[in-house]
Design a protein around this motif. Structure first.
Motif, PDB file in Angstrom:
ATOM      1  N   GLU A   4       0.925  -1.136   0.112  1.00  0.00           N
ATOM      2  CA  GLU A   4      -0.267  -0.254   0.281  1.00  0.00           C
ATOM      3  C   GLU A   4       0.783   1.093   0.152  1.00  0.00           C
ATOM      4  O   GLU A   4       1.709   1.483   0.950  1.00  0.00           O
ATOM      5  CB  GLU A   4      -0.738   0.089   1.076  1.00  0.00           C
ATOM      6  N   THR A   5       0.607   2.010  -0.878  1.00  0.00           N
ATOM      7  CA  THR A   5       1.475   3.332  -0.979  1.00  0.00           C
ATOM      8  C   THR A   5       0.657   4.414  -0.418  1.00  0.00           C
ATOM      9  O   THR A   5      -0.663   4.646  -0.827  1.00  0.00           O
ATOM     10  CB  THR A   5       1.748   3.726  -2.384  1.00  0.00           C
ATOM     11  N   PRO A   6       1.115   5.173   0.509  1.00  0.00           N
ATOM     12  CA  PRO A   6       0.373   6.227   1.097  1.00  0.00           C
ATOM     13  C   PRO A   6       0.174   7.390   0.180  1.00  0.00           C
ATOM     14  O   PRO A   6       0.994   7.490  -0.887  1.00  0.00           O
ATOM     15  CB  PRO A   6       0.948   6.687   2.437  1.00  0.00           C
ATOM     16  N   PRO A   7      -0.946   8.125   0.509  1.00  0.00           N
ATOM     17  CA  PRO A   7      -1.143   9.142  -0.395  1.00  0.00           C
ATOM     18  C   PRO A   7      -0.177  10.484  -0.073  1.00  0.00           C
ATOM     19  O   PRO A   7       0.762  10.331   0.912  1.00  0.00           O
ATOM     20  CB  PRO A   7      -2.378   9.781   0.033  1.00  0.00           C
ATOM     21  N   ARG A   8       0.088  11.440  -0.613  1.00  0.00           N
ATOM     22  CA  ARG A   8       1.064  12.490  -0.706  1.00  0.00           C
ATOM     23  C   ARG A   8       0.849  12.977   0.821  1.00  0.00           C
ATOM     24  O   ARG A   8      -0.165  13.093   1.444  1.00  0.00           O
ATOM     25  CB  ARG A   8       0.553  13.645  -1.634  1.00  0.00           C
ATOM     26  N   VAL A   9       1.840  13.748   1.238  1.00  0.00           N
ATOM     27  CA  VAL A   9       2.047  13.952   2.696  1.00  0.00           C
ATOM     28  C   VAL A   9       1.440  15.344   2.778  1.00  0.00           C
ATOM     29  O   VAL A   9       0.911  15.836   3.844  1.00  0.00           O
ATOM     30  CB  VAL A   9       3.415  13.989   3.064  1.00  0.00           C
ATOM     31  N   ALA A  10       1.925  16.249   1.881  1.00  0.00           N
ATOM     32  CA  ALA A  10       1.365  17.709   1.824  1.00  0.00           C
ATOM     33  C   ALA A  10      -0.408  17.724   1.870  1.00  0.00           C
ATOM     34  O   ALA A  10      -0.896  16.967   1.079  1.00  0.00           O
ATOM     35  CB  ALA A  10       1.874  18.405   0.865  1.00  0.00           C
ATOM     36  N   PRO A  11      -0.775  18.955   2.489  1.00  0.00           N
ATOM     37  CA  PRO A  11      -2.254  18.944   2.583  1.00  0.00           C
ATOM     38  C   PRO A  11      -2.836  19.171   1.188  1.00  0.00           C
ATOM     39  O   PRO A  11      -2.796  20.048   0.931  1.00  0.00           O
ATOM     40  CB  PRO A  11      -2.611  20.039   3.600  1.00  0.00           C
ATOM     41  N   SER A  12      -3.600  17.988   0.692  1.00  0.00           N
ATOM     42  CA  SER A  12      -3.888  18.349  -0.580  1.00  0.00           C
ATOM     43  C   SER A  12      -5.579  18.823  -0.797  1.00  0.00           C
ATOM     44  O   SER A  12      -6.016  19.008   0.523  1.00  0.00           O
ATOM     45  CB  SER A  12      -4.071  16.866  -1.269  1.00  0.00           C
ATOM     46  N   LEU A  13      -6.135  19.010  -1.651  1.00  0.00           N
ATOM     47  CA  LEU A  13      -7.303  19.583  -1.653  1.00  0.00           C
ATOM     48  C   LEU A  13      -8.319  18.800  -0.895  1.00  0.00           C
ATOM     49  O   LEU A  13      -9.188  19.076  -0.341  1.00  0.00           O
ATOM     50  CB  LEU A  13      -7.837  19.888  -3.142  1.00  0.00           C
ATOM     51  N   ARG A  14      -8.013  17.347  -1.113  1.00  0.00           N
ATOM     52  CA  ARG A  14      -8.888  16.218  -0.665  1.00  0.00           C
ATOM     53  C   ARG A  14      -8.984  16.285   1.084  1.00  0.00           C
ATOM     54  O   ARG A  14      -9.826  16.322   1.631  1.00  0.00           O
ATOM     55  CB  ARG A  14      -8.347  14.870  -1.229  1.00  0.00           C
ATOM     56  N   TRP A  15      -7.624  16.284   1.503  1.00  0.00           N
ATOM     57  CA  TRP A  15      -7.554  16.566   2.903  1.00  0.00           C
ATOM     58  C   TRP A  15      -8.410  17.802   3.333  1.00  0.00           C
ATOM     59  O   TRP A  15      -8.963  17.878   4.428  1.00  0.00           O
ATOM     60  CB  TRP A  15      -6.075  16.559   3.357  1.00  0.00           C
ATOM     61  N   LEU A  16      -8.084  18.795   2.975  1.00  0.00           N
ATOM     62  CA  LEU A  16      -8.689  20.016   3.273  1.00  0.00           C
ATOM     63  C   LEU A  16     -10.099  20.105   3.142  1.00  0.00           C
ATOM     64  O   LEU A  16     -10.913  20.321   3.850  1.00  0.00           O
ATOM     65  CB  LEU A  16      -8.104  21.306   2.413  1.00  0.00           C
ATOM     66  N   LEU A  17     -10.858  19.235   2.104  1.00  0.00           N
ATOM     67  CA  LEU A  17     -12.101  19.167   1.902  1.00  0.00           C
ATOM     68  C   LEU A  17     -12.810  18.389   2.980  1.00  0.00           C
ATOM     69  O   LEU A  17     -13.835  18.934   3.557  1.00  0.00           O
ATOM     70  CB  LEU A  17     -12.465  18.708   0.594  1.00  0.00           C
ATOM     71  N   GLY A  18     -12.050  17.223   3.571  1.00  0.00           N
ATOM     72  CA  GLY A  18     -12.557  16.517   4.654  1.00  0.00           C
ATOM     73  C   GLY A  18     -12.555  17.388   5.827  1.00  0.00           C
ATOM     74  O   GLY A  18     -13.537  17.212   6.488  1.00  0.00           O
ATOM     75  N   ALA A  19     -11.815  18.126   6.062  1.00  0.00           N
ATOM     76  CA  ALA A  19     -11.809  18.774   7.272  1.00  0.00           C
ATOM     77  C   ALA A  19     -12.892  20.035   7.064  1.00  0.00           C
ATOM     78  O   ALA A  19     -13.480  20.245   8.195  1.00  0.00           O
ATOM     79  CB  ALA A  19     -10.135  19.662   7.328  1.00  0.00           C
ATOM     80  N   LEU A  20     -13.021  20.730   6.060  1.00  0.00           N
ATOM     81  CA  LEU A  20     -14.104  21.653   5.934  1.00  0.00           C
ATOM     82  C   LEU A  20     -15.326  21.045   6.170  1.00  0.00           C
ATOM     83  O   LEU A  20     -16.254  21.449   6.611  1.00  0.00           O
ATOM     84  CB  LEU A  20     -13.790  22.418   4.883  1.00  0.00           C
ATOM     85  N   LEU A  21     -15.517  19.690   5.591  1.00  0.00           N
ATOM     86  CA  LEU A  21     -16.841  19.118   5.735  1.00  0.00           C
ATOM     87  C   LEU A  21     -17.076  18.883   7.151  1.00  0.00           C
ATOM     88  O   LEU A  21     -18.228  18.737   7.695  1.00  0.00           O
ATOM     89  CB  LEU A  21     -16.914  17.999   4.982  1.00  0.00           C
ATOM     90  N   ALA A  22     -15.881  18.479   7.844  1.00  0.00           N
ATOM     91  CA  ALA A  22     -16.224  18.254   9.454  1.00  0.00           C
ATOM     92  C   ALA A  22     -16.498  19.520   9.961  1.00  0.00           C
ATOM     93  O   ALA A  22     -16.986  19.624  11.239  1.00  0.00           O
ATOM     94  CB  ALA A  22     -14.903  17.627   9.999  1.00  0.00           C
ATOM     95  N   CYS A  23     -16.246  20.657   9.608  1.00  0.00           N
ATOM     96  CA  CYS A  23     -16.626  21.900  10.159  1.00  0.00           C
ATOM     97  C   CYS A  23     -18.144  22.523   9.761  1.00  0.00           C
ATOM     98  O   CYS A  23     -18.553  23.287  10.699  1.00  0.00           O
ATOM     99  CB  CYS A  23     -15.689  23.250   9.775  1.00  0.00           C
ATOM    100  N   LEU A  24     -18.866  21.722   8.863  1.00  0.00           N
ATOM    101  CA  LEU A  24     -20.217  21.989   8.613  1.00  0.00           C
ATOM    102  C   LEU A  24     -21.356  21.918   9.885  1.00  0.00           C
ATOM    103  O   LEU A  24     -22.114  22.944   9.974  1.00  0.00           O
ATOM    104  CB  LEU A  24     -20.496  21.233   7.550  1.00  0.00           C
ATOM    105  N   PRO A  25     -21.119  20.905  10.557  1.00  0.00           N
ATOM    106  CA  PRO A  25     -21.950  20.842  11.842  1.00  0.00           C
ATOM    107  C   PRO A  25     -22.122  22.185  12.730  1.00  0.00           C
ATOM    108  O   PRO A  25     -23.128  22.645  13.151  1.00  0.00           O
ATOM    109  CB  PRO A  25     -21.420  19.792  12.811  1.00  0.00           C
TER     110      PRO A  25
END
Length: 120
Positions: A4-25
């Protein structure tokens, strides 16, 4: 054997989108409070006995503050998982999921208790 190869280490758009969705509540709690504030009883029923009778109440401001604080803490946990790149990708993903779960739980609790109390 699958490697298994891990995804890129730098905060990508996908990581940031996940975090922003967690802030919607947090936004959901705030917007529903603004829409329902005139229809909510004060104090707000927050606990019911076995027969459905209210046996515990909290002020609207107090319950709103706790719900927002818990949701914000979950959102911040998710943001930390997205931006702290020195953590393993599994840890980062777990932080985002746990943070989103905490934030979603707080929003759900607010929506259920406040929603059932409208116009009473």
């Amino acid at each position: 054997m699958v490697i298994e190869t891990p995804p890129r280490v730098a905060p990508s758009l996908r990581w940031l989108l996940g975090a922003l969705l967690a802030c919607l509540p947090v936004l959901t709690i705030y917007l529903t409070y603004r829409a329902w504030s005139q229809r909510l009883p004060d104090p707000l029923p927050t606990h019911w006995g076995l027969r459905g009778q209210v046996d515990g109440t909290t002020t609207v401001a107090g319950f709103l503050t706790v719900a927002l604080a818990i949701a914000a803490a979950g959102g911040l946990l998710a943001v930390a998982g997205a931006v702290v790149t020195r953590l393993s990708w599994r840890t980062r993903r777990t932080l985002i999921w746990v943070g989103a779960g905490i934030a979603g739980f707080a929003a759900g609790l607010w929506r259920v208790i406040a929603g059932f109390s409208l116009d009473h």
